[in-house]
Design a protein around this motif. Structure first.
Motif, short mmCIF file in Angstrom:
data_model
loop_
_atom_site.label_atom_id
_atom_site.label_comp_id
_atom_site.label_asym_id
_atom_site.label_seq_id
_atom_site.Cartn_x
_atom_site.Cartn_y
_atom_site.Cartn_z
N LYS A 106 0.85 -1.19 0.00
CA LYS A 106 0.00 0.00 0.00
C LYS A 106 0.89 1.24 0.00
N ARG A 134 -8.85 4.17 5.32
CA ARG A 134 -7.43 4.23 4.96
C ARG A 134 -6.83 2.87 4.74
N ARG A 135 -7.27 1.88 5.52
CA ARG A 135 -6.67 0.55 5.41
C ARG A 135 -6.96 -0.10 4.08
N GLY A 173 -5.11 2.89 1.34
CA GLY A 173 -3.68 3.11 1.54
C GLY A 173 -3.30 4.56 1.65
N GLN A 222 -6.18 11.52 3.92
CA GLN A 222 -7.50 10.93 4.13
C GLN A 222 -8.46 11.97 4.69
#
Length: 88
Positions: free
Chosen positions: A21, A54-55, A58, A64
């Motif tokens: 990521k 976000r996970r 990335g 974000q």
């Protein structure tokens, strides 16, 4: 009997195939996220219209927050819907 040069595995060897990521904004040097570009913002929104975390994307924390703010501004101006069924 069994030849030592021939090695067989019962299960396939686990190879790390995870894609790394990265924050596309840091990589491309983007400083400002334009809320008027709804097509670009659709990449960070799922089919129901929710902002992706976000996970999954990335994106770094700094960007974000900017993406979330831009999506909210675009929704307020009517460029993006608040809720949608199968938006993409």
């Amino acid at each position: 009997m069994a030849d030592n040069s021939e090695i067989r595995y019962l299960t396939p060897i686990a190879i790390e195939t995870k894609k790394a990521k990265y924050c596309r904004f840091k990589k491309l040097g983007i400083k400002y996220i334009d809320y008027k570009d709804a097509d670009f913002l659709l990449r960070f929104v799922n089919e129901q219209g929710k902002v992706l975390p976000r996970r999954i994307t990335g994106t770094s924390l700094k960007y974000q927050r900017k993406v979330g703010q831009a999506v909210k501004r675009a929704r307020h101006l009517g460029l993006m819907p608040y809720v949608a069924d199968m938006m993409k």
